[in-house]
Design a protein around this motif. Structure first.
Motif, PDB file in Angstrom:
ATOM      1  N   LEU A 137      47.401  41.894  41.755  1.00  0.00           N
ATOM      2  CA  LEU A 137      46.426  41.130  43.004  1.00  0.00           C
ATOM      3  C   LEU A 137      44.952  41.575  42.900  1.00  0.00           C
ATOM      4  O   LEU A 137      44.147  40.970  42.819  1.00  0.00           O
ATOM      5  N   ALA A 138      45.144  43.052  42.593  1.00  0.00           N
ATOM      6  CA  ALA A 138      43.449  43.527  42.296  1.00  0.00           C
ATOM      7  C   ALA A 138      43.011  42.858  41.179  1.00  0.00           C
ATOM      8  O   ALA A 138      41.888  42.703  41.268  1.00  0.00           O
ATOM      9  N   SER A 139      43.439  42.927  39.974  1.00  0.00           N
ATOM     10  CA  SER A 139      43.095  42.305  38.775  1.00  0.00           C
ATOM     11  C   SER A 139      42.583  40.649  39.045  1.00  0.00           C
ATOM     12  O   SER A 139      41.601  40.465  38.455  1.00  0.00           O
ATOM     13  N   LEU A 140      43.483  39.939  39.713  1.00  0.00           N
ATOM     14  CA  LEU A 140      43.038  38.570  40.002  1.00  0.00           C
ATOM     15  C   LEU A 140      41.920  38.639  40.966  1.00  0.00           C
ATOM     16  O   LEU A 140      40.932  37.571  40.560  1.00  0.00           O
ATOM     17  N   ILE A 141      41.766  39.309  41.970  1.00  0.00           N
ATOM     18  CA  ILE A 141      40.667  39.453  42.666  1.00  0.00           C
ATOM     19  C   ILE A 141      39.447  39.705  42.176  1.00  0.00           C
ATOM     20  O   ILE A 141      38.257  39.250  42.259  1.00  0.00           O
ATOM     21  N   LYS A 142      39.670  40.887  41.265  1.00  0.00           N
ATOM     22  CA  LYS A 142      38.420  41.316  40.700  1.00  0.00           C
ATOM     23  C   LYS A 142      37.949  40.319  39.683  1.00  0.00           C
ATOM     24  O   LYS A 142      36.459  39.977  39.340  1.00  0.00           O
ATOM     25  N   LEU A 143      38.652  39.377  38.983  1.00  0.00           N
ATOM     26  CA  LEU A 143      38.147  38.258  37.952  1.00  0.00           C
ATOM     27  C   LEU A 143      37.757  36.975  38.839  1.00  0.00           C
ATOM     28  O   LEU A 143      36.890  36.237  38.395  1.00  0.00           O
ATOM     29  N   ASN A 144      38.562  36.631  39.906  1.00  0.00           N
ATOM     30  CA  ASN A 144      38.103  35.229  40.568  1.00  0.00           C
ATOM     31  C   ASN A 144      37.943  35.317  41.917  1.00  0.00           C
ATOM     32  O   ASN A 144      37.674  34.238  42.384  1.00  0.00           O
ATOM     33  N   GLY A 145      37.682  36.604  42.587  1.00  0.00           N
ATOM     34  CA  GLY A 145      37.568  36.655  43.898  1.00  0.00           C
ATOM     35  C   GLY A 145      35.831  36.816  44.202  1.00  0.00           C
ATOM     36  O   GLY A 145      35.055  37.224  43.285  1.00  0.00           O
ATOM     37  N   SER A 146      35.512  36.447  45.535  1.00  0.00           N
ATOM     38  CA  SER A 146      34.211  36.566  45.978  1.00  0.00           C
ATOM     39  C   SER A 146      34.400  37.349  47.387  1.00  0.00           C
ATOM     40  O   SER A 146      35.357  36.567  47.725  1.00  0.00           O
TER      41      SER A 146
END
Length: 311
Positions: A26-35
């Motif tokens: 989840l951390a890597s997903l948010i890092k790349l796609n999150g705001s």
């Protein structure tokens, strides 16, 4: 559907492992796609992606791990690509800050952390989960029938260094170059790409990649052999044509019958076998003659023809 989408669909449907691994992914997903957005001094989170299976996985990770109230919005792209993209919204609520802290995305004072959380580097399972999230979140890989290419764009140098270190734990030497908008990490070797597919659990896609790779390499090898044989054949035909011209010239001005017996023999044999190679001509002689022996006789014939042309 692209090969990268096939891989993402496969990986996004894999079962979850430990809680620490869910958090790492989840951390890597948010890092790349999150705001992040601050609403009335509370944090809200929004993630965007273009793959439905990945959107479902993010939604399920957020629900299973933190039981957030979460909504998914589907939007239609407006330009050349008319497909959908998906927005996963986490409105301000209790636990959002804790999520970001646990993922190592912010510090206690709300400043952003651009590094990979150290805890995710320590366990092999978490390292795998983090790389899985990276692939789902923003990586792409070419179909093996074309060039071997894997890439991922990140916007921070320190983060690119951390990811390079993370890949190195699995003996994958990923390269990076500075590009407009960030740093592009990439792989060009098929072995490295197959290792990454194995790490993230894309085993069916890995088999497909390897099957295509083997077929491609065999096809290329056959093409090289055919090209080599064609070149050798063209060379043989060109040489034979020149030898026939020399023999015809000698026959016209002197007569083949006036040549030495060995030269007369090879001249007649060449006229009877205009497309035979040097080796084949030697095998037709009685007794057989080596390639060097045949070549020596043909050089003598060439010398006689050259003298006639010069006279």
């Amino acid at each position: 559907m692209s090969f990268a989408d096939d891989v993402k669909n496969e990986v996004a449907r894999k079962s979850y492992s430990r809680d620490c691994c869910r958090l790492a992914e989840l951390a890597s997903l948010i890092k790349l796609n999150g705001s992040l957005k601050i609403i009335n001094r509370n944090l809200a989170l929004k993630l965007k992606c273009q793959n439905a299976a990945v959107a479902r996985r993010i939604y399920k990770l957020l629900k299973d791990q933190f039981n957030f109230f979460t909504e998914i919005v589907v939007r239609k792209k407006m330009y050349l690509d008319k497909g959908n993209y998906y927005i996963i919204k986490v409105p301000p609520q209790k636990g959002v800050k804790e999520l970001l802290l646990n993922c190592g995305l912010i510090y206690e004072g709300y400043s952003l952390n651009y590094r990979v959380k150290e805890e995710f580097k320590k366990k092999r399972c978490c390292r795998k989960a983090y790389l899985r999230g990276l692939f789902l979140g923003g990586a792409s890989v070419n179909h093996p029938d074309h060039s071997y290419h894997f890439e991922l764009l990140v916007n921070n140098y320190d983060y690119a260094q951390d990811l390079k270190e993370l890949f190195s734990y699995f003996d994958v030497d990923i390269k990076y170059i500075k590009k407009e908008g960030g740093y592009l990490l990439y792989l060009k070797r098929a072995d490295d790409i197959t290792r990454v597919l194995n790490i993230i659990g894309a085993h069916s896609s890995l088999l497909k990649f390897e099957n295509t790779r083997v077929y491609k390499e065999v096809r290329n090898r056959v093409n090289r052999l055919v090209n080599c044989e064609t070149a050798n054949l063209n060379k043989t035909v060109t040489a034979a044509q020149k030898q026939l011209e020399d023999i015809e010239l000698i026959d016209t001005y002197k007569g083949i019958e006036k040549l030495a017996p060995s030269l007369r023999e090879i001249s007649i044999l060449r006229k009877e076998n205009p497309y035979a190679s040097i080796k084949e001509l030697g095998e037709l002689l009685d007794p057989p003659l080596s390639k060097s022996g045949v070549s020596n006789r043909l050089r003598r014939i060439k010398k006689i023809a050259k003298e006639i042309r010069g006279s």
